[in-house]
Design a protein around this motif. Sequence first.
Motif, short mmCIF file in Angstrom:
data_model
loop_
_atom_site.label_atom_id
_atom_site.label_comp_id
_atom_site.label_asym_id
_atom_site.label_seq_id
_atom_site.Cartn_x
_atom_site.Cartn_y
_atom_site.Cartn_z
N GLY A 89 4.69 12.02 -0.29
CA GLY A 89 3.41 11.38 -0.07
C GLY A 89 2.26 12.34 -0.07
N ASN A 90 2.53 13.62 0.21
CA ASN A 90 1.52 14.67 0.16
C ASN A 90 2.21 15.98 -0.22
OD1 ASN A 90 2.25 16.26 2.69
ND2 ASN A 90 1.84 14.26 3.61
N THR A 91 1.44 17.03 -0.39
CA THR A 91 2.01 18.25 -0.98
C THR A 91 2.74 19.14 0.02
OG1 THR A 91 -0.07 19.48 -0.71
CG2 THR A 91 0.27 18.29 -2.79
N PRO A 103 0.83 -1.20 0.00
CA PRO A 103 0.00 0.00 0.00
C PRO A 103 0.86 1.25 0.00
CG PRO A 103 0.17 -0.85 2.22
CD PRO A 103 0.93 -1.81 1.33
N LEU A 104 0.28 2.32 -0.51
CA LEU A 104 0.90 3.62 -0.33
C LEU A 104 0.97 3.92 1.17
CD1 LEU A 104 -1.11 5.41 -3.10
CD2 LEU A 104 1.35 4.99 -3.18
N PRO A 105 1.94 4.73 1.61
CA PRO A 105 2.08 4.96 3.06
C PRO A 105 0.80 5.41 3.74
CG PRO A 105 4.00 5.80 1.89
CD PRO A 105 3.02 5.38 0.84
N GLU A 106 0.03 6.27 3.07
CA GLU A 106 -1.16 6.78 3.74
C GLU A 106 -2.29 5.75 3.71
OE1 GLU A 106 -2.03 10.74 2.58
OE2 GLU A 106 -0.11 11.47 3.32
N ILE A 107 -2.28 4.86 2.73
CA ILE A 107 -3.22 3.74 2.75
C ILE A 107 -2.84 2.78 3.87
CG2 ILE A 107 -4.18 1.81 1.46
CD1 ILE A 107 -5.04 4.45 0.32
N PRO A 161 1.06 13.81 -5.15
CA PRO A 161 2.33 13.91 -5.89
C PRO A 161 2.91 12.56 -6.29
CG PRO A 161 2.60 14.54 -3.58
CD PRO A 161 1.14 14.43 -3.82
N TRP A 162 2.46 11.48 -5.66
CA TRP A 162 2.96 10.16 -6.06
C TRP A 162 2.49 9.79 -7.46
CZ3 TRP A 162 -0.59 6.22 -6.99
CH2 TRP A 162 -1.88 6.42 -6.51
#
Length: 898
Positions: free
Chosen positions: A650-652, A427-431, A758-759
Amino acid sequence: MRWRAKIATAVCGLVSLSLLGAAPAAAKSDDAVDLDVMFIGAHPDDEAGQLGMLGYWNEYHDIEAGVITMTRGEGGGNAVGLEEGPPLGILREAEERRATGWAGIDHIYNLDAVDFYYTASAPLSEQIWGYQSALSRIVRVLRTTRPEVIITMNPSATQGNHGNHQKAAMLAVEAFYAAADPNAFPEQIRQEGLKPWRAARIFQSGGAGSGATGQACETAPFTPSDPTNVVFGTWQGYRSARHDDMRWNQLNVLARREYVSQGWGNSADAETDPARIGCNRITLIDSRTPYPDPTAGGTAALQGATIKARGGLPLGTELDVQPERWEVLSGRPFTVDAVVRGADRAIPGARVSLSAPAGWTVKGNGNIGTVPTRKTKVATFTVTPPQGLVAGDRFSLTATMTSKRDGSGSNSAVVRATAPVRGTLEPLPEIADFRQWTESHDVKALDALIPSLLSLPSGGTRPIRVDLTNYSDQVQSGSVRLTLPAGFSVAEAQQTYQGLRPGARTAVTFTVTNTDTSLPTANRAPNDGAYPVGIETSFNGGDAVENGALNLVPVTTIPKAATAPTVDGTAGPGEYTGETIDISTRWEGPAAPASDISGTAQLTYTDDAVYVMLNVTDDVLGSVLPPEDCKRPRRNDNVEFGIDPRGNSGNTSTVFNVALFPTTNDPEHGNPPCYARERDNHQGPGPETAPGMQVASVVSDPYDGYRIEAKIPFDVLPDTVDPNRMGLEILVNDSDTQDLSGQTRVGWSTWTGVRADPWRWGIARLDGYPSQDPAPKEPIFPATAALSVDSPQTIAQSSTDGVAPGGWRALPENAVRIERVKTRGGSVSVDLRTRQSGTVRVFVWDGAKVLASTSRDLSSGRHTLALPVGVAPPAGSSVLVSYQHGEATTGLAHRLPR
């Protein structure tokens, strides 16, 4: 902390001045307003879609609703003026109160969290809001106002979900459990006199699926996209007697138009044909109480919670279905507890049965006898699924309680079939963060519809990890293979794992390459840009397949300039020798021809800066902003240009993103362009946050578009550049109206919500640029929230409903008292008595605007404050007082004499 405990077996407008008394002290919790429904969102306007339903419930079923809003939206856009920051937040609160007033909602609780900027990141929202502080205030408001039903937003990390919305909903879910737990925020119980509150159920707004229109939408079966979802509907075509027989769907539009700062003032009228008017849908997240069949009518969502269901159990009776585990295996038994909690009187002759899908077996004795008042009884069942379950499928288990004379009721739980060993795309880190949250709070069902996605540069190679979990009761060994579509290759035919113990996790890694660079990138590819990946995992005695997807992102190479371009809005000979990038792919808004909105971009770089030349075709120039309003680009025509220096954000908060406006309403200076950083490492006016940046533009006359040229120095970026994988995004906002609202948005690397992802931005390679070690800069976030103690609207409400401003701890009743108010000529004099030190804010308020105000730090004692108002305040005006000591607040009001 895990709040969800398992039970062990054994009038439209602002606050009405008519509500204000003569100097009431802060109310005790026992005197606080008692609500039936609470909506929990992130910003003013998040409740907008629910107002028709809430208004209908209020008018015809006496349902009192309130709204908790985490922020006042001071970080949003403004289509009606130049207010920003806290003044915009106070303005948006007024809009929210006017809008919710259409639905008969008088109780709005803004919790003083800062609206920093748009993000898709729930973890970033949590970081800035403060987890414990935010959750404790929601819990305090719930324990004080005691709603039986909570409605919130989408708590899942689904594609394009606003991170503030997601975090507000996650907090709402946690608060649903925490408010009932005496061990959660025990100081509220020991020191503040509150009691644990067991809300009956919690919903998320919306319902994916298909169903009837017309009034039959309430009673005809609805087919949810996920068959295990329980979706309720309330028809929006009912007429309102209190609003001149207008239908509630149109009243919802009138309420929506109150949010004028967000560009909603011109919202289109609603459908008028009753047969085409649909239902407002909400989806059950969890319920402590039995619920009826969703086809039981427009109040079905309330029945068993605030309204007794026909033939149902006494209100307050709880029936909770608790499977032993979320993941279940073919042929492997598991237990299910049906936990019954009595209402305010005993229920004799109770029996519980458990139903499961066809082919499943259920064993157990559900005769639980008399359920004592406020005590629990538990019926335990053993459930065995059949062989051949498909991994990933979900199934409902429904418990039904009957009694000799007190009716019956049902509740359900969901389980998911799994393979003995499950292999899933990393998963993506935030997932991953969200999935950990669903595990820790026992709400794994909220994770079911989140696709596993990873990005891959066109023509690029990346490692892809497959995570393995053993759900069986034996040690497992096996192999993993990836199945990829044409145009992709994997270096490893298979990877093996050995000796994976029950409950343990491990991982294997593959190397995947996009071999066909002609494949379309972004959402230009089929299936909204998702290239399918099959993950075949073998285990002792079998194998199973899970699905994932790759998002193919575009790639460009930026050449080094022989000579730095002259930033004049025109591409001179030899200045831009690289690829011409098409930035015309739609990612949001209505479809539009190329003559309406399209564009190209060219880039180059020097030792100290990146240069970009943008050429935009546009048929209508939307609203033109004055220079002082150069911000919030979704409102008019402009281009957003983003750089992720290391290509790994992972984010802006760790990127550079600048909005480039081709022109301003500044004729004295030739209507020049302007620029501002937005939603990034240092949001703010361009000249302040990006020193050394240059922007020039040419706007065609007659108008058919514009050109923008910009220089971005490397030293204003939030990190050093990785020349092999610098993230790059170019998005064009198009507006064809003069009301500060955007329509179509196009760009380069395009997916829903991509401006905050941004990913999934494209990749730029800087030919010949030297590699450097990372040197990240700490993000600088907007940190000034509009506060409840500064809001006359909130203070007026707090003086009557017993909830301290901002949801903070309430000061003692005698902390401050208004002893006397005098009006003499053009001045208002206020005598206060304080029992402890604090900060006082005093407002003379006419019900719509502040006539005078003052703020002062006070010690204990008597104080007189004079507020010059110029002319005598109009009839019905009031003095409003907030008092703050540390994190404790209170609000008082005193009506001025006529």
